[in-house]
Design a protein around this motif. Structure first.
Motif, PDB file in Angstrom:
ATOM      1  N   LEU A 188     -16.157 -40.003 -88.550  1.00  0.00           N
ATOM      2  CA  LEU A 188     -15.302 -39.112 -89.314  1.00  0.00           C
ATOM      3  C   LEU A 188     -15.632 -39.188 -90.805  1.00  0.00           C
ATOM      4  CD1 LEU A 188     -13.776 -39.671 -86.599  1.00  0.00           C
ATOM      5  CD2 LEU A 188     -11.649 -39.372 -87.904  1.00  0.00           C
ATOM      6  N   PRO A 189     -15.396 -38.100 -91.550  1.00  0.00           N
ATOM      7  CA  PRO A 189     -15.517 -38.184 -93.008  1.00  0.00           C
ATOM      8  C   PRO A 189     -14.599 -39.278 -93.542  1.00  0.00           C
ATOM      9  CG  PRO A 189     -15.327 -35.893 -92.300  1.00  0.00           C
ATOM     10  CD  PRO A 189     -15.058 -36.737 -91.088  1.00  0.00           C
ATOM     11  N   GLY A 190     -15.025 -39.925 -94.614  1.00  0.00           N
ATOM     12  CA  GLY A 190     -14.333 -41.105 -95.105  1.00  0.00           C
ATOM     13  C   GLY A 190     -12.846 -40.926 -95.352  1.00  0.00           C
ATOM     14  N   LYS A 191     -12.462 -39.850 -96.025  1.00  0.00           N
ATOM     15  CA  LYS A 191     -11.051 -39.630 -96.330  1.00  0.00           C
ATOM     16  C   LYS A 191     -10.232 -39.451 -95.062  1.00  0.00           C
ATOM     17  CE  LYS A 191     -10.066 -36.958 -99.812  1.00  0.00           C
ATOM     18  NZ  LYS A 191      -9.836 -35.750-100.669  1.00  0.00           N
ATOM     19  N   LEU A 192     -10.794 -38.761 -94.092  1.00  0.00           N
ATOM     20  CA  LEU A 192     -10.094 -38.537 -92.829  1.00  0.00           C
ATOM     21  C   LEU A 192     -10.009 -39.836 -92.027  1.00  0.00           C
ATOM     22  CD1 LEU A 192      -8.769 -36.251 -91.225  1.00  0.00           C
ATOM     23  CD2 LEU A 192     -10.980 -35.821 -90.155  1.00  0.00           C
ATOM     24  N   GLN A 193     -11.079 -40.605 -92.037  1.00  0.00           N
ATOM     25  CA  GLN A 193     -11.077 -41.890 -91.328  1.00  0.00           C
ATOM     26  C   GLN A 193     -10.017 -42.821 -91.899  1.00  0.00           C
ATOM     27  OE1 GLN A 193     -13.249 -43.076 -88.556  1.00  0.00           O
ATOM     28  NE2 GLN A 193     -11.375 -44.298 -88.603  1.00  0.00           N
TER      29      GLN A 193
ATOM     30  N   TYR B 127     -12.041 -32.872 -69.550  1.00  0.00           N
ATOM     31  CA  TYR B 127     -12.218 -31.840 -70.578  1.00  0.00           C
ATOM     32  C   TYR B 127     -11.787 -32.366 -71.943  1.00  0.00           C
ATOM     33  CZ  TYR B 127     -10.227 -27.932 -73.344  1.00  0.00           C
ATOM     34  OH  TYR B 127      -9.850 -27.072 -74.353  1.00  0.00           O
ATOM     35  N   LEU B 128     -10.651 -33.022 -71.994  1.00  0.00           N
ATOM     36  CA  LEU B 128     -10.143 -33.532 -73.260  1.00  0.00           C
ATOM     37  C   LEU B 128     -11.040 -34.625 -73.831  1.00  0.00           C
ATOM     38  CD1 LEU B 128      -6.370 -33.599 -72.291  1.00  0.00           C
ATOM     39  CD2 LEU B 128      -7.398 -32.154 -74.058  1.00  0.00           C
ATOM     40  N   GLU B 129     -11.553 -35.485 -72.974  1.00  0.00           N
ATOM     41  CA  GLU B 129     -12.467 -36.526 -73.438  1.00  0.00           C
ATOM     42  C   GLU B 129     -13.763 -35.923 -73.969  1.00  0.00           C
ATOM     43  OE1 GLU B 129     -12.893 -39.099 -70.119  1.00  0.00           O
ATOM     44  OE2 GLU B 129     -10.859 -39.928 -70.262  1.00  0.00           O
ATOM     45  N   ALA B 130     -14.267 -34.897 -73.287  1.00  0.00           N
ATOM     46  CA  ALA B 130     -15.479 -34.218 -73.760  1.00  0.00           C
ATOM     47  C   ALA B 130     -15.227 -33.530 -75.098  1.00  0.00           C
ATOM     48  CB  ALA B 130     -15.949 -33.203 -72.727  1.00  0.00           C
ATOM     49  N   PHE B 131     -14.046 -32.947 -75.265  1.00  0.00           N
ATOM     50  CA  PHE B 131     -13.692 -32.297 -76.528  1.00  0.00           C
ATOM     51  C   PHE B 131     -13.733 -33.301 -77.677  1.00  0.00           C
ATOM     52  CE2 PHE B 131     -10.525 -31.076 -79.715  1.00  0.00           C
ATOM     53  CZ  PHE B 131     -10.890 -29.768 -79.990  1.00  0.00           C
ATOM     54  N   VAL B 132     -13.111 -34.466 -77.481  1.00  0.00           N
ATOM     55  CA  VAL B 132     -13.062 -35.470 -78.550  1.00  0.00           C
ATOM     56  C   VAL B 132     -14.437 -36.098 -78.777  1.00  0.00           C
ATOM     57  CG1 VAL B 132     -12.054 -37.662 -79.277  1.00  0.00           C
ATOM     58  CG2 VAL B 132     -10.625 -35.949 -78.135  1.00  0.00           C
TER      59      VAL B 132
ATOM     60  N   TYR C 112      -9.407 -45.002 -84.877  1.00  0.00           N
ATOM     61  CA  TYR C 112      -9.984 -43.923 -84.069  1.00  0.00           C
ATOM     62  C   TYR C 112      -9.695 -44.094 -82.575  1.00  0.00           C
ATOM     63  CZ  TYR C 112     -13.344 -41.018 -81.636  1.00  0.00           C
ATOM     64  OH  TYR C 112     -13.917 -40.112 -80.774  1.00  0.00           O
ATOM     65  N   ASP C 113      -9.870 -45.303 -82.039  1.00  0.00           N
ATOM     66  CA  ASP C 113      -9.691 -45.505 -80.596  1.00  0.00           C
ATOM     67  C   ASP C 113      -8.270 -45.173 -80.160  1.00  0.00           C
ATOM     68  OD1 ASP C 113     -12.320 -46.266 -80.329  1.00  0.00           O
ATOM     69  OD2 ASP C 113     -11.900 -48.429 -80.388  1.00  0.00           O
ATOM     70  N   LYS C 114      -7.295 -45.565 -80.966  1.00  0.00           N
ATOM     71  CA  LYS C 114      -5.912 -45.246 -80.624  1.00  0.00           C
ATOM     72  C   LYS C 114      -5.656 -43.748 -80.787  1.00  0.00           C
ATOM     73  CE  LYS C 114      -1.192 -46.920 -81.076  1.00  0.00           C
ATOM     74  NZ  LYS C 114      -0.591 -45.594 -80.941  1.00  0.00           N
ATOM     75  N   PHE C 115      -6.226 -43.145 -81.836  1.00  0.00           N
ATOM     76  CA  PHE C 115      -6.111 -41.688 -81.984  1.00  0.00           C
ATOM     77  C   PHE C 115      -6.631 -40.993 -80.737  1.00  0.00           C
ATOM     78  CE2 PHE C 115      -9.217 -38.261 -82.525  1.00  0.00           C
ATOM     79  CZ  PHE C 115      -8.343 -37.174 -82.634  1.00  0.00           C
ATOM     80  N   LYS C 116      -7.827 -41.362 -80.283  1.00  0.00           N
ATOM     81  CA  LYS C 116      -8.416 -40.705 -79.124  1.00  0.00           C
ATOM     82  C   LYS C 116      -7.529 -40.868 -77.893  1.00  0.00           C
ATOM     83  CE  LYS C 116     -12.365 -40.774 -75.964  1.00  0.00           C
ATOM     84  NZ  LYS C 116     -13.693 -41.356 -75.647  1.00  0.00           N
ATOM     85  N   ALA C 117      -7.062 -42.067 -77.644  1.00  0.00           N
ATOM     86  CA  ALA C 117      -6.227 -42.318 -76.474  1.00  0.00           C
ATOM     87  C   ALA C 117      -4.936 -41.506 -76.531  1.00  0.00           C
ATOM     88  CB  ALA C 117      -5.917 -43.807 -76.360  1.00  0.00           C
TER      89      ALA C 117
END
Length: 259
Positions: A152-157, A236-241, A167-172
């Motif tokens: 991710l871009p730094g500010k967003l990360q 589908y959702l995992e592929a999207f992320v 990130y891992d918790k966001f994805k889950a």
């Protein structure tokens, strides 16, 4: 659009890096010769299904934007067949129905966001179609070839780390929101009260009507994934992320929402 209200003054042109001029439209697009897109930099001479700029003064109407990539660009994670049906048929239907319902609604002179907000709870037909039009304008741009992943871009990360636990918790949590949305709807990443939050909404609703600014959304209506994934919505959702998210566009919306 026949009977639509004309915008009172001509908008100021903005020149892009390649010298082309674009004009802001209150229906949610920047308009340039042979191009309709939410931002000027998304226009290209080689996009499929380009819509010509209407002749005469700009009027208040919904218009189908061109995809910012070729139909087969997102394969194998989203097929050309899915994009052809989803963009050309489903999104076009929201545009057509929305224009018909916008006539004589009293909301013709408003921006798309305001039409969505002000029609909520008052004009269900217009809200559903305007809401889906808004959602899809951004959905096409929330994806790109070779997208996704944890770079991710730094500010967003930094915001994901501080507000969502990394990130891992966001994805889950994001995948879980989309998976557990019963029936049709969307999963979202939004800015509310200066913080990122994950949510889900039914049908064509978005965080706009809940006091938040969406910066990322994924469509979990079956027409968005059934051709490619059948009933395996989590895949589908995992592929999207993992493979599709356009993090640069997410950052652009995050910065706008954080001002």
């Amino acid at each position: 659009m026949k009977g639509a209200r004309k915008i009172g003054r001509k908008p100021t042109a903005r020149k892009s890096k390649n010298g082309r001029h674009f004009f802001p439209s209150r229906s949610g697009f920047w308009k340039g010769k042979g191009c309709l897109a939410p931002q000027p930099h998304l226009c290209s001479r080689h996009l499929p299904n380009r819509n010509p700029l209407p002749k005469g003064d700009i009027t208040m109407a919904f218009e189908l934007p061109a995809l910012p990539y070729a139909y087969d660009s997102l394969s194998p994670f989203m097929s050309a067949e899915t994009l052809e049906f989803h963009h050309d048929k489903h999104h076009q239907a929201y545009v057509t129905n929305g224009n018909n319902l916008l006539k004589d609604s009293g909301l013709e002179g408003l921006s798309l966001e305001e039409i969505v907000k002000q029609s909520h709870g008052k004009n269900a037909g217009l809200f559903n179609n305007a809401g889906q039009h808004y959602n899809h304008i951004h959905f096409w741009n929330w994806m790109k070839k070779d997208g996704g992943g944890n770079k991710l871009p730094g500010k967003l990360q930094a915001a994901v780390d501080s507000d969502l636990g990394g990130y891992d918790k966001f994805k889950a949590d994001f995948v879980a929101a989309g998976t557990t949305q019963f029936g049709s709807g969307w999963a979202w990443l939004s800015v509310k009260d200066g913080k990122l939050e994950i949510s889900k909404t039914p049908n064509g609703e978005s965080p706009l009507i809940h006091g938040a600014s969406p910066i990322l959304g994924v469509d979990v209506w079956e027409h968005s994934y059934y051709i490619d994934y059948r009933n395996a919505r989590p895949k589908y959702l995992e592929a999207f992320v993992d493979s599709l998210i356009n993090w640069d566009y997410v950052l652009e919306m995050y910065e706008a929402a954080s001002k």
